[in-house]
Design an enzyme around this catalytic site. Structure first.
Site, PDB file in Angstrom:
ATOM      1  N   GLU A   1       0.858  -1.194   0.000  1.00 55.74           N
ATOM      2  CA  GLU A   1       0.000   0.000   0.000  1.00 55.74           C
ATOM      3  C   GLU A   1       0.885   1.232   0.000  1.00 55.74           C
ATOM      4  O   GLU A   1       2.033   1.161   0.432  1.00 55.74           O
ATOM      5  CB  GLU A   1      -0.866   0.035   1.275  1.00 55.74           C
ATOM      6  CG  GLU A   1      -1.855  -1.101   1.361  1.00 55.74           C
ATOM      7  CD  GLU A   1      -2.508  -1.220   2.741  1.00 55.74           C
ATOM      8  OE1 GLU A   1      -2.180  -0.418   3.654  1.00 55.74           O
ATOM      9  OE2 GLU A   1      -3.343  -2.117   2.899  1.00 55.74           O
TER      10      GLU A   1
ATOM     11  N   LYS B   1       2.327   4.534   1.561  1.00 57.70           N
ATOM     12  CA  LYS B   1       2.452   5.046   2.928  1.00 57.70           C
ATOM     13  C   LYS B   1       2.063   6.514   2.884  1.00 57.70           C
ATOM     14  O   LYS B   1       2.802   7.354   2.382  1.00 57.70           O
ATOM     15  CB  LYS B   1       3.876   4.876   3.453  1.00 57.70           C
ATOM     16  CG  LYS B   1       4.023   5.331   4.893  1.00 57.70           C
ATOM     17  CD  LYS B   1       5.391   4.993   5.436  1.00 57.70           C
ATOM     18  CE  LYS B   1       5.461   5.217   6.931  1.00 57.70           C
ATOM     19  NZ  LYS B   1       5.216   6.613   7.338  1.00 57.70           N
TER      20      LYS B   1
ATOM     21  N   GLU C   1      -5.243   6.770   8.370  1.00 58.25           N
ATOM     22  CA  GLU C   1      -4.359   7.928   8.297  1.00 58.25           C
ATOM     23  C   GLU C   1      -5.217   9.104   7.817  1.00 58.25           C
ATOM     24  O   GLU C   1      -5.992   8.961   6.866  1.00 58.25           O
ATOM     25  CB  GLU C   1      -3.238   7.617   7.297  1.00 58.25           C
ATOM     26  CG  GLU C   1      -2.099   8.591   7.280  1.00 58.25           C
ATOM     27  CD  GLU C   1      -1.046   8.339   8.368  1.00 58.25           C
ATOM     28  OE1 GLU C   1      -1.196   7.420   9.201  1.00 58.25           O
ATOM     29  OE2 GLU C   1      -0.070   9.105   8.394  1.00 58.25           O
TER      30      GLU C   1
ATOM     31  N   PHE D   1      -7.001   1.937   6.512  1.00 54.55           N
ATOM     32  CA  PHE D   1      -6.233   0.810   5.994  1.00 54.55           C
ATOM     33  C   PHE D   1      -6.442  -0.471   6.798  1.00 54.55           C
ATOM     34  O   PHE D   1      -5.903  -1.509   6.455  1.00 54.55           O
ATOM     35  CB  PHE D   1      -4.750   1.155   5.844  1.00 54.55           C
ATOM     36  CG  PHE D   1      -4.115   1.780   7.051  1.00 54.55           C
ATOM     37  CD1 PHE D   1      -3.793   1.020   8.151  1.00 54.55           C
ATOM     38  CD2 PHE D   1      -3.833   3.146   7.076  1.00 54.55           C
ATOM     39  CE1 PHE D   1      -3.210   1.582   9.264  1.00 54.55           C
ATOM     40  CE2 PHE D   1      -3.247   3.728   8.192  1.00 54.55           C
ATOM     41  CZ  PHE D   1      -2.939   2.936   9.287  1.00 54.55           C
TER      42      PHE D   1
ATOM     43  N   ARG E   1       5.458  -3.507  17.371  1.00 53.79           N
ATOM     44  CA  ARG E   1       6.238  -3.252  16.178  1.00 53.79           C
ATOM     45  C   ARG E   1       6.848  -4.580  15.774  1.00 53.79           C
ATOM     46  O   ARG E   1       7.610  -5.172  16.520  1.00 53.79           O
ATOM     47  CB  ARG E   1       7.343  -2.241  16.463  1.00 53.79           C
ATOM     48  CG  ARG E   1       8.060  -1.758  15.210  1.00 53.79           C
ATOM     49  CD  ARG E   1       9.252  -0.874  15.559  1.00 53.79           C
ATOM     50  NE  ARG E   1       8.901   0.276  16.385  1.00 53.79           N
ATOM     51  CZ  ARG E   1       8.350   1.384  15.905  1.00 53.79           C
ATOM     52  NH1 ARG E   1       8.088   1.494  14.629  1.00 53.79           N
ATOM     53  NH2 ARG E   1       8.056   2.386  16.704  1.00 53.79           N
TER      54      ARG E   1
END
Ligand code: AMP
Length: 549
Positions: free
Chosen positions: A240, A242, A290, A329, A408
């Site tokens: 995708e 960013k 986002e 997303f 993460r």
């Protein structure tokens, strides 16, 4: 009667006193087993590092100066003793413990319930003076060791080698439950306190997803070049763009919609133009997204969009000039069904089935089923195309991966610009020269090491605008920890993005590294200090450059 805070402190001291995970766990588990339900909930929350649960939007808003003020009053120490002690410990909690140890004990020993009530009152009280009075009253009853933790918790800086996951493990151990069951209930319900009580009573399965209690956002790992992608996980890859905006988690249930920032703060009011479209979506849901602005199909650079965000009240003018869009997303929850454990490919399909309209959209997603050079070539093409569209780079995701809140991992990879920027935190500032005379314009900044300590890595003249420098000067003056004349050490609360030409070993900074030609690209107010880049990433960049021909 509520259990003594001193017992909590004894458990915390035991946790802090060992680096062995199992010993930490055992100390916590033994302590938890001694508490009644109410105290158990409070104790677990405090170990998780804050006065309130994640689902709870209350904040203490107690600054460094209110804390030092209370420590001074309780210890009857002088201002310069605090400074000297801080030099030794670099931790205000340890300063409190050292200075208050010799103060006479107060007969009104603090219980967990007292502490909890005090935090609730501080959060509910407006005005910094009124808060100060309450902080002093609380500190007046604390012993040295208790003051250490009151300070750490109120200052939002626990750092005793304890993560929330370890509290979860200790609860599982104390009450004979599966670790995963505890973690799941905690993640869904957003409160380690009620999770603790559920763990004891065997009702973990009953934990429901708490709407409007934001969950931690899944984070991405940077890759240093496109060839690295193939080493992280096998194909297929979901690719995708960013988008360079602000991270947002949207919760909708009934007619209520809330937007949370990456720091899990409520920011709904900043984006009024998105709310009708979100409210019009059928049913209830939680989206990961986002927020940014587009002009003629291209993303507006973040620095321009950020100007809008800086304004407290979103003026009609800015809003119509730069209306924000939301690119969703991921979807974490739909009509009461948690989706976190589903593979990304399935979540994506559910997301794409939503009737997103107007300012709401999903990113284009490409499935890349290649390896080796073919993969690198395809990604190169994708990367340039994403840049053409005004986006920052690429996100490469593993379609098999669950959504891991707050983690993460290697399942989301980010490929940014030429990867010559790091997100760092400012730890010291210096008065400028010449044109920059009278403003704090030189920043020393740090990355985070494995143990969570900040390690300086560079110093740069501000590349910010004059207005920003002036604003930051005010901020740093109000958040100075120590005034050393030209230089001031400051609260590590300002995240900036720094570009550089290279990173090399050097003994000039604590990290053992130094940047060549560092320049500040921009402020990153959207990014919490806990998410700055790590020493490991900086070392990896340095190693890669060292190895390059
Ligand atoms: P960074 O802020 O550099 O750590 O990069 C990760 C961030 O990229 C996330 O926190 C999101 O805010 C942002 N982002 C932009 N587009 C996407 C996307 N398609 N998927 C996931 N994250 C994205």
């Amino acid at each position: 009667m509520s259990s003594l805070f001193a017992d909590w402190v004894a458990a915390a001291t035991a946790v802090r006193g060992t680096t062995k995970k199992l010993e930490k766990q055992a100390a916590l588990a033994a302590y938890f087993a001694t508490l009644d339900d109410e105290d158990l909930a409070i104790a677990a929350r405090l170990f998780a590092g804050g006065p309130f649960s994640r689902a709870d939007q209350r904040v203490l808003n107690v600054g460094w100066s209110a804390l030092t003020d209370a420590i001074l009053e309780r210890s009857r120490a002088k201002g310069d003793e605090i400074g000297a002690s801080y030099q030794r410990h670099a931790d205000l909690g340890d300063v409190a413990a050292e200075l208050i140890t010799s103060a006479p004990p107060d007969p009104r020993q603090l219980t967990l319930a007292d502490l909890n009530a005090a935090f609730e009152e501080i959060a509910a009280t407006k005005g910094s003076n009124a808060k100060r009075v309450l902080v002093r009253a609380l500190m007046a009853r604390a012993t040295g060791p208790e003051a250490r933790y009151v300070t750490k918790i109120a200052g939002g800086d626990m750092r005793i080698g304890l993560r929330e996951s370890l509290v979860e493990e200790a609860l599982a151990k104390a009450f004979g439950r599966e670790r995963e069951a505890v973690a799941r209930a905690n993640m869904l319900g957003g409160d380690i306190g009620t999770t603790a009580v559920r763990a004891r009573s065997g009702t973990l399965e009953g934990a429901a997803f708490a709407y409007f209690a934001p969950v931690g956002m899944m984070l991405a790992t940077p890759v240093l070049d496109l060839a690295e992608v193939g080493k992280r996980f096998p194909p297929p890859y979901l690719v995708e763009d960013k988008y360079d905006g602000v991270r947002a988690q949207v919760h909708k249930s009934g007619d209520r919609v809330e937007v949370f920032s990456r720091t899990l703060d409520r920011v709904t009011d900043r984006f009024p133009e998105l709310l009708d479209a979100l409210r019009a979506l059928p049913g209830s849901l939680v989206l990961d997204a986002e927020i940014l602005a587009f002009r003629e199909g291209r993303a507006i650079p973040f620095v321009d969009f950020q100007r809008r965000l800086g304004r407290k009240e979103v003026g009609g003018e800015m809003q119509s000039e730069m209306p924000s869009s939301l690119v969703a997303f991921d979807i974490l929850e739909r009509d009461g069904r948690p989706l976190l454990e589903l593979p990304l490919a399935e979540r994506s399909a559910l997301l794409r089935a939503l009737p997103l309209e107007g300012p709401l959209r999903v990113p284009d997603q490409r499935r890349v089923d290649l390896t080796g050079d073919d993969l690198v070539q395809a990604l190169e093409g994708e990367f340039s195309a994403a840049r053409e569209r005004g986006n920052e780079g690429l996100m490469v995701k593993d379609p098999r991966s669950p959504y891991r809140p707050g983690r993460r991992g290697m399942e989301w990879l980010k490929v940014k610009r030429a990867l010559t920027t790091l997100d760092v935190v400012v730890v010291a500032v210096e008065w400028g020269h010449g044109k920059r005379h009278g403003v704090l314009s030189d920043y020393t900044f740090a990355v985070r090491d494995d143990e969570g300590r900040l390690r300086t890595i560079g110093k740069a003249y501000s590349g910010l605008t004059d207005t920003e420098i002036a604003e930051m000067t005010d901020h740093f003056l109000a958040h100075t920890r120590e005034d050393r004349g030209r230089i001031r050490s400051v609260d590590p609360d300002t995240v900036i993005e720094v570009a550089f030409d290279s990173i090399q070993p050097s003994d000039r900074h604590e990290s053992g590294l130094a940047m060549r030609f560092p320049r500040i690209v921009r402020l990153r107010p959207d990014k919490p200090v806990s998410e700055i880049d790590t020493l490991a990433t900086a070392l990896a960049i340095a190693a890669r450059q060292g190895g390059a021909p």
